[in-house]
Design an enzyme around this catalytic site. Structure first.
Site, PDB file in Angstrom:
ATOM      1  N   LYS A 170      32.833   6.444  39.762  1.00 38.58           N
ATOM      2  CA  LYS A 170      31.490   6.777  40.242  1.00 38.58           C
ATOM      3  C   LYS A 170      31.452   6.785  41.771  1.00 38.58           C
ATOM      4  O   LYS A 170      30.792   7.647  42.382  1.00 38.58           O
ATOM      5  CB  LYS A 170      30.459   5.786  39.694  1.00 38.58           C
ATOM      6  CG  LYS A 170      29.027   6.033  40.182  1.00 38.58           C
ATOM      7  CD  LYS A 170      28.521   7.425  39.823  1.00 38.58           C
ATOM      8  CE  LYS A 170      27.153   7.712  40.435  1.00 38.58           C
ATOM      9  NZ  LYS A 170      26.057   6.932  39.845  1.00 38.58           N
ATOM     10  N   LYS A 238      23.441   3.088  49.313  1.00 38.42           N
ATOM     11  CA  LYS A 238      24.086   1.973  48.614  1.00 38.42           C
ATOM     12  C   LYS A 238      25.437   2.399  48.044  1.00 38.42           C
ATOM     13  O   LYS A 238      26.436   1.701  48.164  1.00 38.42           O
ATOM     14  CB  LYS A 238      23.154   1.470  47.512  1.00 38.42           C
ATOM     15  CG  LYS A 238      23.702   0.342  46.654  1.00 38.42           C
ATOM     16  CD  LYS A 238      24.228   0.842  45.314  1.00 38.42           C
ATOM     17  CE  LYS A 238      23.132   1.409  44.448  1.00 38.42           C
ATOM     18  NZ  LYS A 238      23.648   1.810  43.102  1.00 38.42           N
TER      19      LYS A 238
END
Length: 291
Positions: A170, A238
């Site tokens: 990811k 993030k």
């Protein structure tokens, strides 16, 4: 199956709704009551707490913003590991640090609870259309058990390795997505600066070697400067931090990732954190004196 679903944000709610539509029993919890109401309207039921959602569940799915929330919900008092029955399967679909996923799996094993890290790509549109790409880390047999559930939420579902591997993939996904957004933004600024219609130009790019999903889905909205969030700059900020931390841990150099990380940070510092990540275009415009 009996599923506890925790985290009903803009992606979690449609994901949980797809599971309910597939005739699973879905009991959901979120700190925002209105989000739980949406799941109830879609055929799920409401839980009053994390423990209530987890009680008796065969599978627990978490879809949370970042690792502090995962740690609180999973490891904290009244959390998943304290409340789940032995043998239950926890599928964490949040995007968090690989080391957090590894630690959760380690602690869960001590309580006879199985764990997969299964972050997703596709944004709000992918969640609504059940077309998410899901990258899964964990044991083979746990992946096999979870796959029918994941197929209700996504189209590309791949077991990529052991615990934490899903989060690494990811991170790689997010650095590529961020880089493409940055370059599409630069292409728009270049064409407009040269007096060329950017919409027409991007139509050509989308049919050639530069074709990509971002051009397919976002070129019109970017040219029109519509940045309603499908995935917020704040969250991509993030995620880029996760990618950079993983690179440091692996002792590899990712210079383009570093640059994109700074561009995303700049977008956030400019006050664009609540906008879609395609708003990286606004950073390039600012740097070019065209804001």
């Amino acid at each position: 199956m009996k599923i506890g679903f925790i985290g009903l944000g803009i992606m979690g709610t449609p994901m949980a709704a797809h599971l309910a539509a597939a005739e699973h029993t879905v009991r959901g919890y979120d700190v925002v009551p209105e989000a739980v109401d949406k799941l109830v309207a879609a055929g799920g039921s409401a839980a009053k707490s994390v423990a209530d959602a987890v009680d008796g569940a065969e599978v627990v799915i978490t879809m949370l913003p970042n690792h502090p929330q995962v740690e609180q919900v999973v490891l904290g008092e009244g959390g998943v590991l304290e409340s789940a029955k032995p043998g239950a399967l926890l599928v964490d679909m949040s995007t968090i640090r690989p080391e957090t996923s590894i630690e959760v799996a380690k602690v869960a094993a001590e309580k006879d609870i199985r764990v997969l890290d299964a972050p997703v790509s596709g944004g709000e549109a992918g969640a609504k259309q059940a077309s998410l790409s899901i990258m899964v880390g964990g044991e083979d047999w746990d992946f096999a058990a979870a796959k029918p559930l994941l197929e209700a939420m996504g189209k590309t579902i791949v077991h990529v390795g052991p615990h934490g591997a899903g989060q690494v993939v990811k991170a790689a996904n997010q650095l590529v997505v961020g880089g493409i957004y940055a370059l599409v933004g630069e292409a728009i600024v270049l064409m407009e600066g040269c007096g060329v219609d950017a919409g027409t130009g991007l139509d050509v790019l989308a049919g050639g070697l530069a074709a990509n999903r971002i051009l397919d889905l976002k070129r019109e909205s970017m040219v029109a400067r519509r940045f309603e969030p499908g995935f917020r700059i704040d969250l991509h900020h993030k995620d880029m931090g996760i990618a950079m931390a993983a690179a440091r841990q692996a002792d590899v150099s990712l210079p383009m990732t570093g640059l994109v990380t700074q561009l995303v940070a700049a977008a956030r510092a400019m006050g664009h954190g609540s906008l879609d990540h395609s708003a990286l275009l606004k950073v390039t415009e600012q740097l070019s004196g065209r804001a």
